[in-house]
Design a protein around this motif. Structure first.
Motif, short mmCIF file in Angstrom:
data_model
loop_
_atom_site.label_atom_id
_atom_site.label_comp_id
_atom_site.label_asym_id
_atom_site.label_seq_id
_atom_site.Cartn_x
_atom_site.Cartn_y
_atom_site.Cartn_z
N HIS A 294 12.40 1.69 -22.22
CA HIS A 294 12.49 1.30 -23.62
C HIS A 294 13.08 -0.09 -23.82
N VAL A 295 13.88 -0.54 -22.89
CA VAL A 295 14.59 -1.82 -23.03
C VAL A 295 14.24 -2.73 -21.87
N ASP A 296 14.03 -3.99 -22.17
CA ASP A 296 13.73 -5.00 -21.15
C ASP A 296 14.99 -5.82 -20.88
N TRP A 297 15.56 -5.65 -19.70
CA TRP A 297 16.75 -6.40 -19.33
C TRP A 297 16.44 -7.69 -18.58
N SER A 298 15.16 -7.98 -18.39
CA SER A 298 14.80 -9.16 -17.59
C SER A 298 15.34 -10.48 -18.17
N PRO A 299 15.46 -10.64 -19.52
CA PRO A 299 16.06 -11.90 -20.01
C PRO A 299 17.51 -12.09 -19.57
N TYR A 300 18.14 -11.00 -19.11
CA TYR A 300 19.55 -11.07 -18.73
C TYR A 300 19.74 -11.06 -17.21
N TYR B 283 21.74 -9.13 -26.53
CA TYR B 283 22.29 -8.44 -25.37
C TYR B 283 23.17 -7.27 -25.78
N ARG B 284 24.04 -7.49 -26.77
CA ARG B 284 24.95 -6.42 -27.20
C ARG B 284 24.21 -5.23 -27.80
N SER B 285 22.99 -5.44 -28.28
CA SER B 285 22.22 -4.34 -28.85
C SER B 285 21.72 -3.38 -27.77
N ALA B 286 21.63 -3.84 -26.52
CA ALA B 286 21.19 -2.99 -25.40
C ALA B 286 21.80 -3.55 -24.12
N PRO B 287 23.12 -3.46 -23.96
CA PRO B 287 23.79 -4.10 -22.83
C PRO B 287 23.50 -3.40 -21.51
N VAL B 288 23.57 -4.15 -20.45
CA VAL B 288 23.32 -3.63 -19.10
C VAL B 288 24.43 -2.67 -18.69
N SER B 289 25.67 -2.96 -19.07
CA SER B 289 26.80 -2.22 -18.52
C SER B 289 27.83 -1.85 -19.58
N SER B 290 28.74 -0.98 -19.16
CA SER B 290 29.93 -0.63 -19.95
C SER B 290 31.13 -0.68 -19.03
N LEU B 291 32.32 -0.79 -19.64
CA LEU B 291 33.56 -0.80 -18.87
C LEU B 291 34.27 0.54 -19.05
N MET B 292 34.52 1.18 -17.94
CA MET B 292 35.22 2.47 -17.90
C MET B 292 36.69 2.21 -17.58
N ASN B 293 37.58 2.77 -18.39
CA ASN B 293 39.02 2.54 -18.23
C ASN B 293 39.70 3.89 -18.00
N CYS B 294 40.16 4.11 -16.77
CA CYS B 294 40.76 5.39 -16.40
C CYS B 294 42.23 5.20 -16.05
#
Length: 237
Positions: free
Chosen positions: A146-152, A224-235
């Motif tokens: 659904h999302v194209d990350w190639s521009p990033y 980019y923020r509308s469909a970001p590649v990653s998230s940050l997990m804080n444990c």
């Protein structure tokens, strides 16, 4: 995935966003000065050097690939402070700590099954003091097709269901392109593994991107923020 983009020139947009997100998280915690720090799946050492340059009392980088560790050691200049490097698999990492902070950039998506995923989290937790933190950058699931990350800087080529998590075949849009594979774990799977390993709390940081510049303006980062590649997990241990 981490090791391939470590030396990408110029850095891919998603890795620039990842670095900014990690730095801002470290800043919000008051930095690393005086802390004992661990970077798991350190690749060529970029995050380990970031921790050392921030004034960490001790910085250790761990990676399963001897060649990546060799290259990380070769990057040492003395300006960032000493970094200890060890060759070890994340799921079977020995006791190297205890540490006050651990980082892991695109480590957990490399787990080939649930047993390995939980072993990775347990090995990290075993190296942390009570109250210490794990900051982990992990891919966001569900993008392909659904999302194209190639521009990033990254393109998902194929998604194959099966096993404990679908297998993703992808490539970095470098010159030449670099192919790699990883598993598409859900964020709930990461959280489950973290709690099982003994982490007391698990939180997710909203995606943050660098300020606009001539190369990437605010419109670019908004997309980019509308469909970001990653998230940050804080444990918290």
């Amino acid at each position: 995935m981490r090791q391939q983009y470590d030396t990408s020139v110029p850095p891919a947009a998603f890795s620039v966003a990842d670095a900014f997100m990690l730095r801002t998280a470290l800043d919000s915690l008051g930095g690393v000065r005086g802390l004992d720090t661990l970077d798991v799946a350190c690749g060529h050492g970029s995050t380990a050097r970031l921790l050392a340059s921030g004034g960490a009392r001790r910085t250790v980088g761990v990676d399963s690939c001897p060649e990546r560790i060799r290259r990380a050691r070769a990057h040492e200049t003395g300006e960032a402070g000493p970094v200890e490097y060890h060759v070890a698999d994340a799921a079977g990492m020995p006791q190297l700590g205890p540490f006050d902070l651990a980082t892991a950039v695109y480590l957990f998506n490399q787990a080939h099954d649930r047993v390995a995923l939980h072993a990775m989290f347990r090995a990290v937790r075993a190296n942390l003091r009570p109250g210490a933190r794990l900051l982990a950058i992990v891919p966001n699931p569900g993008a392909f097709p659904h999302v194209d990350w190639s521009p990033y800087g990254i393109r998902i080529v194929e998604r194959t269901p099966g096993g404990d998590a679908p297998l993703l075949r992808a490539r970095l849009e470098t010159d030449p392109p670099v192919a790699f594979e990883c598993r598409e774990w859900a964020h709930a799977d990461f959280a489950e593994a973290a709690v099982d390993a003994g982490f007391a709390t698990v939180a997710w940081q909203p995606t943050r991107t660098p300020p606009a510049c001539e190369i990437r303006d605010e419109t670019y980062w908004a997309r980019y923020r509308s469909a970001p590649v990653s998230s940050l997990m804080n444990c918290v241990a």
